[in-house]
Design a protein around this motif. Structure first.
Motif, PDB file in Angstrom:
ATOM      1  N   ALA A   1      19.940  71.024   3.239  1.00 17.32           N
ATOM      2  CA  ALA A   1      18.966  70.623   2.416  1.00 17.32           C
ATOM      3  C   ALA A   1      17.558  70.793   2.760  1.00 17.32           C
ATOM      4  N   ALA A   2      17.289  71.223   4.119  1.00 15.80           N
ATOM      5  CA  ALA A   2      15.756  71.295   4.436  1.00 15.80           C
ATOM      6  C   ALA A   2      15.245  72.782   4.190  1.00 15.80           C
ATOM      7  N   GLU A   3      16.288  73.726   3.512  1.00 17.43           N
ATOM      8  CA  GLU A   3      15.948  74.897   3.352  1.00 17.43           C
ATOM      9  C   GLU A   3      14.625  74.857   2.122  1.00 17.43           C
ATOM     10  N   GLY A   4      13.629  75.854   2.449  1.00 18.40           N
ATOM     11  CA  GLY A   4      12.648  76.143   1.320  1.00 18.40           C
ATOM     12  C   GLY A   4      13.007  77.233   0.538  1.00 18.40           C
ATOM     13  N   ARG A   5      12.057  77.671  -0.241  1.00 15.62           N
ATOM     14  CA  ARG A   5      11.940  78.792  -1.110  1.00 15.62           C
ATOM     15  C   ARG A   5      11.134  79.807  -0.958  1.00 15.62           C
ATOM     16  N   TRP A   6      10.058  79.690  -0.036  1.00 14.34           N
ATOM     17  CA  TRP A   6       8.990  80.572   0.246  1.00 14.34           C
ATOM     18  C   TRP A   6       9.672  81.808   0.812  1.00 14.34           C
ATOM     19  N   ALA A   7      10.657  81.584   1.799  1.00 10.60           N
ATOM     20  CA  ALA A   7      11.086  82.872   2.450  1.00 10.60           C
ATOM     21  C   ALA A   7      12.460  82.235   2.931  1.00 10.60           C
ATOM     22  N   PRO A   8      13.371  83.433   2.980  1.00 10.74           N
ATOM     23  CA  PRO A   8      14.914  83.061   3.448  1.00 10.74           C
ATOM     24  C   PRO A   8      14.785  82.646   4.924  1.00 10.74           C
ATOM     25  N   GLY A   9      15.723  81.618   5.172  1.00  8.35           N
ATOM     26  CA  GLY A   9      15.802  81.185   6.686  1.00  8.35           C
ATOM     27  C   GLY A   9      14.568  80.349   6.874  1.00  8.35           C
ATOM     28  N   THR A  10      13.835  80.016   6.195  1.00  5.58           N
ATOM     29  CA  THR A  10      12.601  79.001   6.610  1.00  5.58           C
ATOM     30  C   THR A  10      12.699  77.581   6.024  1.00  5.58           C
ATOM     31  N   LEU A  11      11.976  76.547   6.404  1.00  3.36           N
ATOM     32  CA  LEU A  11      12.228  75.058   6.266  1.00  3.36           C
ATOM     33  C   LEU A  11      11.098  74.671   5.141  1.00  3.36           C
ATOM     34  N   SER A  12      11.299  73.891   4.014  1.00  2.75           N
ATOM     35  CA  SER A  12      10.312  73.454   3.296  1.00  2.75           C
ATOM     36  C   SER A  12       9.433  72.544   3.865  1.00  2.75           C
ATOM     37  N   GLY A  13       8.386  72.504   3.289  1.00  6.00           N
ATOM     38  CA  GLY A  13       7.212  71.482   3.802  1.00  6.00           C
ATOM     39  C   GLY A  13       7.617  70.129   3.757  1.00  6.00           C
ATOM     40  N   PRO A  14       8.292  69.457   2.735  1.00  4.82           N
ATOM     41  CA  PRO A  14       8.646  68.330   2.764  1.00  4.82           C
ATOM     42  C   PRO A  14       9.545  67.776   3.916  1.00  4.82           C
ATOM     43  N   ALA A  15      10.404  68.807   4.108  1.00 10.18           N
ATOM     44  CA  ALA A  15      11.242  68.493   5.245  1.00 10.18           C
ATOM     45  C   ALA A  15      10.621  68.407   6.768  1.00 10.18           C
ATOM     46  N   ILE A  16       9.671  69.294   6.763  1.00 12.22           N
ATOM     47  CA  ILE A  16       8.741  69.391   8.175  1.00 12.22           C
ATOM     48  C   ILE A  16       8.034  68.040   8.254  1.00 12.22           C
ATOM     49  N   ALA A  17       7.257  67.894   7.214  1.00 15.24           N
ATOM     50  CA  ALA A  17       6.383  66.437   7.158  1.00 15.24           C
ATOM     51  C   ALA A  17       7.325  65.385   7.135  1.00 15.24           C
ATOM     52  N   GLY A  18       8.433  65.063   6.676  1.00 17.05           N
ATOM     53  CA  GLY A  18       9.355  64.064   6.889  1.00 17.05           C
ATOM     54  C   GLY A  18      10.024  63.879   8.270  1.00 17.05           C
ATOM     55  N   LEU A  19      10.199  65.099   8.902  1.00 13.62           N
ATOM     56  CA  LEU A  19      10.638  64.925  10.227  1.00 13.62           C
ATOM     57  C   LEU A  19       9.618  64.321  11.274  1.00 13.62           C
ATOM     58  N   LEU A  20       8.464  65.037  11.280  1.00 13.96           N
ATOM     59  CA  LEU A  20       7.453  64.459  11.969  1.00 13.96           C
ATOM     60  C   LEU A  20       6.814  63.125  11.718  1.00 13.96           C
ATOM     61  N   ALA A  21       6.984  62.865  10.450  1.00 17.68           N
ATOM     62  CA  ALA A  21       6.577  61.463  10.254  1.00 17.68           C
ATOM     63  C   ALA A  21       7.476  60.434  10.742  1.00 17.68           C
ATOM     64  N   GLN A  22       8.813  60.666  10.498  1.00 15.92           N
ATOM     65  CA  GLN A  22       9.775  59.889  10.815  1.00 15.92           C
ATOM     66  C   GLN A  22       9.789  59.625  12.509  1.00 15.92           C
ATOM     67  N   VAL A  23       9.596  60.640  13.028  1.00 16.57           N
ATOM     68  CA  VAL A  23       9.811  60.629  14.865  1.00 16.57           C
ATOM     69  C   VAL A  23       8.261  59.685  14.945  1.00 16.57           C
ATOM     70  N   LEU A  24       7.268  59.879  14.271  1.00 17.26           N
ATOM     71  CA  LEU A  24       5.853  59.171  15.119  1.00 17.26           C
ATOM     72  C   LEU A  24       5.954  57.724  14.351  1.00 17.26           C
ATOM     73  N   ASP A  25       6.584  57.645  13.291  1.00 12.13           N
ATOM     74  CA  ASP A  25       6.493  56.132  12.727  1.00 12.13           C
ATOM     75  C   ASP A  25       7.557  55.249  13.454  1.00 12.13           C
ATOM     76  N   THR A  26       8.695  55.670  14.057  1.00  8.70           N
ATOM     77  CA  THR A  26       9.795  55.049  14.675  1.00  8.70           C
ATOM     78  C   THR A  26       9.195  54.775  16.070  1.00  8.70           C
ATOM     79  N   GLU A  27       8.557  55.928  16.829  1.00  5.57           N
ATOM     80  CA  GLU A  27       8.140  55.620  18.103  1.00  5.57           C
ATOM     81  C   GLU A  27       7.009  54.981  18.319  1.00  5.57           C
ATOM     82  N   PHE A  28       5.819  54.984  17.287  1.00  2.21           N
ATOM     83  CA  PHE A  28       4.660  54.286  17.671  1.00  2.21           C
ATOM     84  C   PHE A  28       4.134  53.372  16.612  1.00  2.21           C
ATOM     85  N   GLY A  29       4.847  53.233  15.370  1.00  2.00           N
ATOM     86  CA  GLY A  29       4.269  52.650  14.224  1.00  2.00           C
ATOM     87  C   GLY A  29       5.070  51.104  13.974  1.00  2.00           C
ATOM     88  N   GLU A  30       5.717  50.541  15.130  1.00  2.00           N
ATOM     89  CA  GLU A  30       6.310  49.178  14.697  1.00  2.00           C
ATOM     90  C   GLU A  30       5.287  48.340  14.803  1.00  2.00           C
TER      91      GLU A  30
END
Length: 263
Positions: A22-51
């Motif tokens: 589900a993380a695959e993007g459409r700009w180039a084969p074998g690469t990840l989409s921007g929403p997937a990348i942003a979501g991962l980093l935001a999830q990590v930062l929010d759960t680690e520092f945002g409580e």
């Protein structure tokens, strides 16, 4: 409101993460989409520092394509004070930093009594039965993202999303879901008669509150392009109204993408 079961985009693997289809993007084969990348980093930062805090400002620089497969994420607390906390994260692949993000958290404060101007226009959400990724052009109805011929126009665009998830088996935080959708700014602002003709190298999001529920919309506000360099902005909204603003910068690709670059 029904919460959809949407495929997760990553799974934890050792000390890092493995991308899922589900993380695959459409700009180039074998690469990840921007929403997937942003979501991962935001999830990590929010759960680690945002409580207990309000995640308000998000910025993500995507200066290299992220390949599908294994990703390592490195985080750092920049400052934690009485009013504000700032943290950073980066994705590492093959010992190189490929994406960098920063988030600003605020402590809640008393609501002021004064009145200031704000745009009275509120973007309209679709009916509850709309597809989980739908788009509208001008004053038209929302249609599925699988029918791009209905919205590859020069009209103002809106996009509506439901139920996006970051990590398999873990609840996606509202802040992370908003960060995922923020990367669709280039889609609603840069989509025209020739498809999406710019690729964004960054995304910034500023929100006054977290989205309520798992439905989030974006409506284009501005798009400016000069010598192939674009800047654009969009309003973020849910069924309770506006709650944020997103901006992106981009560069013309020379070959348009005629559909969403996210899952």
């Amino acid at each position: 409101m029904t919460t959809l079961e949407v495929p997760a985009q990553f799974a934890r693997s050792g000390g890092g993460f493995d991308s899922l289809p589900a993380a695959e993007g459409r700009w180039a084969p074998g690469t990840l989409s921007g929403p997937a990348i942003a979501g991962l980093l935001a999830q990590v930062l929010d759960t680690e520092f945002g409580e207990g805090l309000v995640g308000t400002r998000w910025h993500c620089d995507m200066f290299r394509m992220v390949r599908s497969g294994h990703l390592d994420v490195r985080t750092r607390l920049v400052r934690s004070g009485r009013r504000i906390r700032v943290a950073e994260a980066e994705i590492i692949q093959n010992d190189k930093t490929v994406v960098r993000a920063a988030v600003t958290f605020y402590h809640r404060a008393p609501q002021p009594d004064g009145v200031v101007w704000s745009d009275p226009h509120v973007p309209a959400p679709p009916p509850p039965e709309a597809p989980r990724l739908a788009m509208a052009g001008g004053s038209g109805d929302y249609v599925s993202s699988d029918t791009p011929e209905h919205w590859a126009t020069a009209e103002r665009k809106r996009v509506w999303t439901r139920g996006w998830r970051v990590l398999d088996g873990e609840e996606t935080t509202p802040f992370a879901r908003a960060a995922m959708v923020s990367d669709c700014t280039n889609l609603v602002t840069g989509m025209g008669t020739g498809g999406v003709e710019t690729i964004n190298g960054d995304v910034s999001m500023a929100i006054a509150r977290a989205p309520r529920g798992d439905e989030i919309g974006l409506e284009a506000d501005q798009f400016v392009i000069v010598d192939g360099i674009s800047i654009s902005s969009a309003s973020m909204f849910d069924r309770d109204g506006r709650f944020g603003v997103c901006t992106v910068t981009g560069v013309a690709t020379g070959s348009a993408v005629h559909g969403p670059t996210s899952s």
